[in-house]
Scaffold this motif. Structure first.
Motif, PDB file in Angstrom:
ATOM      1  N   UNK A 122      -0.002   3.427  93.183  1.00 12.06           N
ATOM      2  CA  UNK A 122       1.319   3.936  92.815  1.00 12.06           C
ATOM      3  C   UNK A 122       1.360   4.189  91.319  1.00 12.06           C
ATOM      4  N   UNK A 123       1.953   5.313  90.925  1.00 18.33           N
ATOM      5  CA  UNK A 123       1.986   5.667  89.507  1.00 18.33           C
ATOM      6  C   UNK A 123       3.367   6.174  89.112  1.00 18.33           C
ATOM      7  N   UNK A 124       3.635   6.053  87.835  1.00 24.23           N
ATOM      8  CA  UNK A 124       4.918   6.481  87.280  1.00 24.23           C
ATOM      9  C   UNK A 124       5.061   7.991  87.327  1.00 24.23           C
ATOM     10  N   UNK A 125       6.240   8.451  87.716  1.00 24.38           N
ATOM     11  CA  UNK A 125       6.575   9.869  87.618  1.00 24.38           C
ATOM     12  C   UNK A 125       7.557  10.085  86.475  1.00 24.38           C
ATOM     13  N   UNK A 126       8.669   9.354  86.509  1.00 28.13           N
ATOM     14  CA  UNK A 126       9.694   9.515  85.478  1.00 28.13           C
ATOM     15  C   UNK A 126      10.617   8.313  85.495  1.00 28.13           C
ATOM     16  N   UNK A 127      11.196   8.009  84.335  1.00 28.68           N
ATOM     17  CA  UNK A 127      12.203   6.965  84.227  1.00 28.68           C
ATOM     18  C   UNK A 127      13.373   7.470  83.407  1.00 28.68           C
ATOM     19  N   UNK A 128      14.520   6.806  83.581  1.00 29.44           N
ATOM     20  CA  UNK A 128      15.701   7.148  82.803  1.00 29.44           C
ATOM     21  C   UNK A 128      16.475   5.871  82.526  1.00 29.44           C
ATOM     22  N   UNK A 129      16.891   5.680  81.284  1.00 33.24           N
ATOM     23  CA  UNK A 129      17.615   4.482  80.901  1.00 33.24           C
ATOM     24  C   UNK A 129      19.116   4.668  81.121  1.00 33.24           C
ATOM     25  N   UNK A 130      19.860   3.593  80.880  1.00 36.48           N
ATOM     26  CA  UNK A 130      21.309   3.667  80.998  1.00 36.48           C
ATOM     27  C   UNK A 130      21.920   4.600  79.948  1.00 36.48           C
ATOM     28  N   UNK A 131      21.179   4.844  78.866  1.00 31.94           N
ATOM     29  CA  UNK A 131      21.631   5.798  77.851  1.00 31.94           C
ATOM     30  C   UNK A 131      21.099   7.204  78.128  1.00 31.94           C
ATOM     31  N   UNK A 132      20.527   7.375  79.328  1.00 32.37           N
ATOM     32  CA  UNK A 132      19.991   8.674  79.768  1.00 32.37           C
ATOM     33  C   UNK A 132      18.814   9.148  78.942  1.00 32.37           C
ATOM     34  N   UNK A 133      18.056   8.218  78.427  1.00 33.90           N
ATOM     35  CA  UNK A 133      16.800   8.564  77.762  1.00 33.90           C
ATOM     36  C   UNK A 133      15.726   8.615  78.843  1.00 33.90           C
ATOM     37  N   UNK A 134      15.055   9.740  78.944  1.00 36.11           N
ATOM     38  CA  UNK A 134      14.085   9.942  80.021  1.00 36.11           C
ATOM     39  C   UNK A 134      12.654   9.940  79.495  1.00 36.11           C
ATOM     40  N   UNK A 135      11.758   9.644  80.416  1.00 35.86           N
ATOM     41  CA  UNK A 135      10.330   9.588  80.103  1.00 35.86           C
ATOM     42  C   UNK A 135       9.586  10.139  81.322  1.00 35.86           C
ATOM     43  N   UNK A 136       8.517  10.913  81.066  1.00 37.79           N
ATOM     44  CA  UNK A 136       7.796  11.558  82.162  1.00 37.79           C
ATOM     45  C   UNK A 136       6.296  11.342  82.057  1.00 37.79           C
ATOM     46  N   UNK A 137       5.656  11.315  83.201  1.00 39.34           N
ATOM     47  CA  UNK A 137       4.205  11.366  83.221  1.00 39.34           C
ATOM     48  C   UNK A 137       3.766  12.746  82.725  1.00 39.34           C
ATOM     49  N   UNK A 138       2.630  12.792  82.051  1.00 43.33           N
ATOM     50  CA  UNK A 138       2.152  14.068  81.507  1.00 43.33           C
ATOM     51  C   UNK A 138       1.985  15.124  82.599  1.00 43.33           C
ATOM     52  N   UNK A 139       1.617  14.683  83.786  1.00 43.44           N
ATOM     53  CA  UNK A 139       1.312  15.618  84.871  1.00 43.44           C
ATOM     54  C   UNK A 139       2.550  16.339  85.406  1.00 43.44           C
ATOM     55  N   UNK A 140       3.745  15.840  85.083  1.00 43.53           N
ATOM     56  CA  UNK A 140       4.963  16.470  85.607  1.00 43.53           C
ATOM     57  C   UNK A 140       5.878  17.005  84.511  1.00 43.53           C
ATOM     58  N   UNK A 141       5.524  16.786  83.262  1.00 40.65           N
ATOM     59  CA  UNK A 141       6.365  17.278  82.160  1.00 40.65           C
ATOM     60  C   UNK A 141       6.558  18.788  82.258  1.00 40.65           C
ATOM     61  N   UNK A 142       7.804  19.193  82.087  1.00 43.53           N
ATOM     62  CA  UNK A 142       8.122  20.611  82.147  1.00 43.53           C
ATOM     63  C   UNK A 142       8.370  21.123  83.560  1.00 43.53           C
ATOM     64  N   UNK A 143       8.063  20.305  84.558  1.00 41.76           N
ATOM     65  CA  UNK A 143       8.267  20.721  85.955  1.00 41.76           C
ATOM     66  C   UNK A 143       9.302  19.854  86.670  1.00 41.76           C
ATOM     67  N   UNK A 144       9.368  18.581  86.321  1.00 40.66           N
ATOM     68  CA  UNK A 144      10.287  17.647  86.969  1.00 40.66           C
ATOM     69  C   UNK A 144      11.378  17.227  85.985  1.00 40.66           C
TER      70      UNK A 144
END
Length: 115
Positions: free
Chosen positions: A45-67
């Motif tokens: 299992x691997x990370x795709x994306x996360x979002x904090x309560x302040x709506x700060x998001x983070x993405x895996x490199x493989x999905x940046x710009x697409x997800x």
């Protein structure tokens, strides 16, 4: 205890789009980091994306710009908008809610990208 229920998975052709939804059983958005992970057959299992309560998001490199991950506090729901899908995006997608020391998972939803 928090229950997470995913929906929106399915079969899509390469280049297509899908939106996954994850509904939480109660309001947790003020304190939890919400995320999407995926697990392809035979892989970890691997990370795709996360979002904090302040709506700060983070993405895996493989999905940046697409997800795009987003959250709707009024609906206790987090979304994953997936575009330009590739066959390598095929996996079971899991919703996650994390707040140390708590870590909750949904049951997963299958996404298959194939022509």
């Amino acid at each position: 205890q928090v229950q997470l229920v995913e929906s929106g998975g399915g079969l899509v052709q390469p280049g297509g789009s899908l939106r996954l939804s994850c509904a939480a059983s109660r309001s947790i958005f003020s304190a939890y980091v919400m995320g999407w992970y995926r697990q392809a057959s035979g892989k970890q299992r691997s990370l795709v994306a996360t979002i904090t309560s302040e709506s700060i998001s983070n993405y895996a490199d493989s999905v940046k710009g697409r997800f795009t991950i987003s959250r709707d506090k009024a609906k206790n729901t987090v979304y994953l908008q997936m575009s330009s899908l590739k066959p390598e995006d095929t996996a079971v997608y899991y919703c996650n809610a994390w707040r140390n020391p708590y870590n909750y998972w949904g049951q997963g939803t299958q996404v298959t990208v194939s022509s």
